[in-house]
Design a protein around this motif. Structure first.
Motif, PDB file in Angstrom:
ATOM      1  N   THR A  19      -7.969  12.883  11.132  1.00  0.00           N
ATOM      2  CA  THR A  19      -8.223  11.471  10.861  1.00  0.00           C
ATOM      3  C   THR A  19      -8.891  11.280   9.510  1.00  0.00           C
ATOM      4  OG1 THR A  19      -8.474  11.044  13.229  1.00  0.00           O
ATOM      5  CG2 THR A  19      -9.387   9.392  11.713  1.00  0.00           C
ATOM      6  N   SER A  20      -9.757  12.219   9.143  1.00  0.00           N
ATOM      7  CA  SER A  20     -10.458  12.090   7.864  1.00  0.00           C
ATOM      8  C   SER A  20      -9.485  12.089   6.692  1.00  0.00           C
ATOM      9  CB  SER A  20     -11.464  13.236   7.709  1.00  0.00           C
ATOM     10  OG  SER A  20     -10.803  14.495   7.778  1.00  0.00           O
ATOM     11  N   THR A  21      -8.383  12.817   6.824  1.00  0.00           N
ATOM     12  CA  THR A  21      -7.384  12.839   5.752  1.00  0.00           C
ATOM     13  C   THR A  21      -6.759  11.459   5.571  1.00  0.00           C
ATOM     14  OG1 THR A  21      -6.902  15.155   6.207  1.00  0.00           O
ATOM     15  CG2 THR A  21      -5.273  13.925   4.934  1.00  0.00           C
ATOM     16  N   SER A  22      -6.438  10.821   6.705  1.00  0.00           N
ATOM     17  CA  SER A  22      -5.858   9.481   6.640  1.00  0.00           C
ATOM     18  C   SER A  22      -6.854   8.477   6.079  1.00  0.00           C
ATOM     19  CB  SER A  22      -5.410   9.041   8.040  1.00  0.00           C
ATOM     20  OG  SER A  22      -4.919   7.721   8.024  1.00  0.00           O
ATOM     21  N   GLU A  23      -8.109   8.591   6.489  1.00  0.00           N
ATOM     22  CA  GLU A  23      -9.128   7.668   5.985  1.00  0.00           C
ATOM     23  C   GLU A  23      -9.335   7.835   4.486  1.00  0.00           C
ATOM     24  OE1 GLU A  23     -12.494   8.537   8.358  1.00  0.00           O
ATOM     25  OE2 GLU A  23     -11.843   7.311  10.057  1.00  0.00           O
ATOM     26  N   ALA A  24      -9.336   9.074   4.017  1.00  0.00           N
ATOM     27  CA  ALA A  24      -9.504   9.316   2.582  1.00  0.00           C
ATOM     28  C   ALA A  24      -8.334   8.736   1.792  1.00  0.00           C
ATOM     29  CB  ALA A  24      -9.635  10.813   2.322  1.00  0.00           C
ATOM     30  N   ALA A  25      -7.128   8.851   2.347  1.00  0.00           N
ATOM     31  CA  ALA A  25      -5.961   8.298   1.668  1.00  0.00           C
ATOM     32  C   ALA A  25      -6.032   6.775   1.611  1.00  0.00           C
ATOM     33  CB  ALA A  25      -4.684   8.745   2.385  1.00  0.00           C
ATOM     34  N   GLY A  26      -6.511   6.159   2.701  1.00  0.00           N
ATOM     35  CA  GLY A  26      -6.653   4.710   2.705  1.00  0.00           C
ATOM     36  C   GLY A  26      -7.691   4.230   1.705  1.00  0.00           C
ATOM     37  N   ALA A  27      -8.820   4.962   1.614  1.00  0.00           N
ATOM     38  CA  ALA A  27      -9.848   4.593   0.641  1.00  0.00           C
ATOM     39  C   ALA A  27      -9.325   4.731  -0.788  1.00  0.00           C
ATOM     40  CB  ALA A  27     -11.089   5.454   0.838  1.00  0.00           C
ATOM     41  N   GLY A  28      -8.553   5.781  -1.032  1.00  0.00           N
ATOM     42  CA  GLY A  28      -7.972   5.950  -2.359  1.00  0.00           C
ATOM     43  C   GLY A  28      -7.013   4.830  -2.710  1.00  0.00           C
ATOM     44  N   LEU A  29      -6.273   4.358  -1.714  1.00  0.00           N
ATOM     45  CA  LEU A  29      -5.346   3.253  -1.939  1.00  0.00           C
ATOM     46  C   LEU A  29      -6.101   1.979  -2.315  1.00  0.00           C
ATOM     47  CD1 LEU A  29      -2.598   1.879  -1.869  1.00  0.00           C
ATOM     48  CD2 LEU A  29      -2.839   1.657   0.617  1.00  0.00           C
ATOM     49  N   GLU A  30      -7.200   1.678  -1.608  1.00  0.00           N
ATOM     50  CA  GLU A  30      -7.971   0.482  -1.917  1.00  0.00           C
ATOM     51  C   GLU A  30      -8.548   0.544  -3.331  1.00  0.00           C
ATOM     52  OE1 GLU A  30      -8.194  -2.273  -0.153  1.00  0.00           O
ATOM     53  OE2 GLU A  30      -6.808  -1.348   1.269  1.00  0.00           O
ATOM     54  N   THR A  31      -9.044   1.715  -3.721  1.00  0.00           N
ATOM     55  CA  THR A  31      -9.600   1.878  -5.060  1.00  0.00           C
ATOM     56  C   THR A  31      -8.527   1.662  -6.125  1.00  0.00           C
ATOM     57  OG1 THR A  31     -11.242   3.452  -4.231  1.00  0.00           O
ATOM     58  CG2 THR A  31     -10.802   3.476  -6.599  1.00  0.00           C
ATOM     59  N   ALA A  32      -7.335   2.215  -5.885  1.00  0.00           N
ATOM     60  CA  ALA A  32      -6.255   2.075  -6.854  1.00  0.00           C
ATOM     61  C   ALA A  32      -5.806   0.627  -6.975  1.00  0.00           C
ATOM     62  CB  ALA A  32      -5.080   2.963  -6.451  1.00  0.00           C
ATOM     63  N   ARG A  33      -5.754  -0.081  -5.860  1.00  0.00           N
ATOM     64  CA  ARG A  33      -5.363  -1.489  -5.909  1.00  0.00           C
ATOM     65  C   ARG A  33      -6.407  -2.323  -6.648  1.00  0.00           C
ATOM     66  NH1 ARG A  33      -3.082  -2.247   0.313  1.00  0.00           N
ATOM     67  NH2 ARG A  33      -0.968  -1.461  -0.093  1.00  0.00           N
ATOM     68  N   ALA A  34      -7.685  -2.033  -6.438  1.00  0.00           N
ATOM     69  CA  ALA A  34      -8.735  -2.755  -7.156  1.00  0.00           C
ATOM     70  C   ALA A  34      -8.631  -2.511  -8.657  1.00  0.00           C
ATOM     71  CB  ALA A  34     -10.104  -2.325  -6.637  1.00  0.00           C
ATOM     72  N   ALA A  35      -8.318  -1.268  -9.044  1.00  0.00           N
ATOM     73  CA  ALA A  35      -8.162  -0.961 -10.465  1.00  0.00           C
ATOM     74  C   ALA A  35      -6.982  -1.726 -11.061  1.00  0.00           C
ATOM     75  CB  ALA A  35      -7.977   0.540 -10.654  1.00  0.00           C
ATOM     76  N   ALA A  36      -5.897  -1.842 -10.307  1.00  0.00           N
ATOM     77  CA  ALA A  36      -4.735  -2.584 -10.795  1.00  0.00           C
ATOM     78  C   ALA A  36      -5.055  -4.070 -10.933  1.00  0.00           C
ATOM     79  CB  ALA A  36      -3.550  -2.383  -9.838  1.00  0.00           C
ATOM     80  N   ASP A  37      -5.799  -4.620  -9.974  1.00  0.00           N
ATOM     81  CA  ASP A  37      -6.181  -6.030 -10.066  1.00  0.00           C
ATOM     82  C   ASP A  37      -7.066  -6.271 -11.289  1.00  0.00           C
ATOM     83  OD1 ASP A  37      -4.763  -6.573  -7.787  1.00  0.00           O
ATOM     84  OD2 ASP A  37      -6.500  -6.506  -6.448  1.00  0.00           O
ATOM     85  N   GLY A  38      -8.015  -5.366 -11.518  1.00  0.00           N
ATOM     86  CA  GLY A  38      -8.891  -5.516 -12.670  1.00  0.00           C
ATOM     87  C   GLY A  38      -8.127  -5.454 -13.984  1.00  0.00           C
TER      88      GLY A  38
END
Length: 368
Positions: free
Chosen positions: A132-151
């Motif tokens: 589960t930790s692998t999936s959670e880490a991937a989800g957190a990375g996705l949110e960070t990448a989307r925030a960077a794209a929005d910025g």
């Protein structure tokens, strides 16, 4: 039987008789008056003081700083609205746009890859092939990448705006009356480059805080009130895109003749009433609001036959007997019945039954 015993027996008989009489009487009915809350359109005007100026006093400046590359007009030139008057060196702004465009492309590609990684991690987690930790880490990375794209997207929009602001255009037809800077000069934002006059025109300059610009209706008539004489009218000609040294945003208003046929003169002080965009307001009778000028005004409303206490914010009188309110702890809306008389008899939860148009009867233990 002693005298005291006889008296006690008589008292018990009278008490029982009173109890039977009370039980046979119907409960006391209290009436309240009710009216409906209504929603109406309300148009306010923003009042700003200003002084009438000659059109020759219009000084034009860039809203961004840079090196003045070209000035295409001289004193005495006639110009038309939209004509280019001067340009800054656009290369720094164009380079910023190109760099941010590349940054946005990289951020978008990274977000797309992160989305695929997150989807793959979720599939592996469902099959038990990944923790589960692998999936959670991937989800957190996705949110960070989307925030960077929005910025990066926001930064790109601002860079494109600044690129467009590197060109100074005439806001209206007129004549160039002065030039202040020559090509090659390093210009700071807000420094006058040229002055122009709207031929034969007078204008009013006022200033407003940024939070009032969003509701400003730029297509409506501006009322101008004078210290002496008949009122006049005008139209919003331009709203500045940057604040001046006072932190306020200049607004230029073209003025016309007054109601009595006279004309405004340069130097005359007037009060401008600028139209605001029409908004909807909730109105209730003034007598429905308890302590309207206090810290916690409230009213009673009928909710499916039950009394509910509703705290409101009083926004101001509208006419002689209507108060504009904003509900704070209830869902008051147009068409709801509010109590306008008899509220002192009410408790939360009391039942309100029909008793004719505009009247309700309180049915509750507290009302008996």
């Amino acid at each position: 039987m002693t005298t005291e015993s006889a008296r006690s027996a008589l008292a018990l008989v009278l008490l029982a008789a009173c109890g039977e009489a009370s039980a046979s009487q119907p409960p006391l009915q209290r009436r309240v008056r009710v009216e409906e809350a209504v929603e109406v359109g309300h148009e306010e005007r923003l009042a700003l003081h200003g002084v009438i100026e000659s059109g020759a006093d219009a000084r034009l400046a860039f809203t961004v700083g840079g090196r003045l590359q070209a000035r295409s007009v001289r004193v005495g030139d006639r110009v038309v609205a939209g004509q280019v008057l001067a340009r800054l060196d656009r290369r720094p702004f164009a380079n910023a746009v190109a760099g941010l465009r590349a940054t946005l492309a990289r951020a978008t590609a990274d977000a797309d890859q992160r989305a695929r990684d997150a989807e793959r991690a979720e599939r592996l987690e469902r099959t038990g092939a990944a923790a589960t930790s692998t999936s959670e880490a991937a989800g957190a990375g996705l949110e960070t990448a989307r925030a960077a794209a929005d910025g990066a997207s926001v930064q790109l929009r601002e860079a494109r705006r600044q690129l467009g602001e590197a060109v100074l255009r005439a806001p209206r037809d007129g004549v160039i009356t002065a030039v202040f800077l020559d090509p090659g000069t390093v210009v700071s934002a807000g420094s006058p480059v040229v002055a122009m006059s709207a031929e034969g025109g007078l204008e009013l300059r006022v200033r407003a805080p940024v939070h009032r610009l969003a509701s400003l209706a730029t297509d409506g008539e501006v009322q101008l009130e004078r210290n002496h004489g008949a009122p006049c009218s005008g139209r919003v000609a331009q709203v500045a895109q940057a604040a001046d040294g006072s932190g306020l945003f200049p607004i230029r208003i073209d003025v016309s003749e007054c109601d009595d046929g006279t004309a405004l003169v340069a130097g005359e002080s007037v009060l401008a009433l600028l139209p605001q965009r029409r908004e909807r307001e909730l109105h209730v009778p003034l007598r429905a609001v308890i302590d309207p000028a206090g810290d916690s005004p409230y009213l009673w409303r009928n909710v499916d036959g039950a009394a509910e206490r509703c705290r409101v914010e009083a926004r101001g009188l509208r006419g002689d007997d209507r108060l504009a309110v904003t509900p704070l702890e209830c869902e008051l809306s147009a068409g709801d019945e509010v109590v306008t008389a008899g509220a002192r008899h009410l408790f939360a939860g009391d039942r309100l039954e029909g008793a004719g148009e505009g009247e309700r009867i309180i049915v509750a233990e507290q009302a008996q």
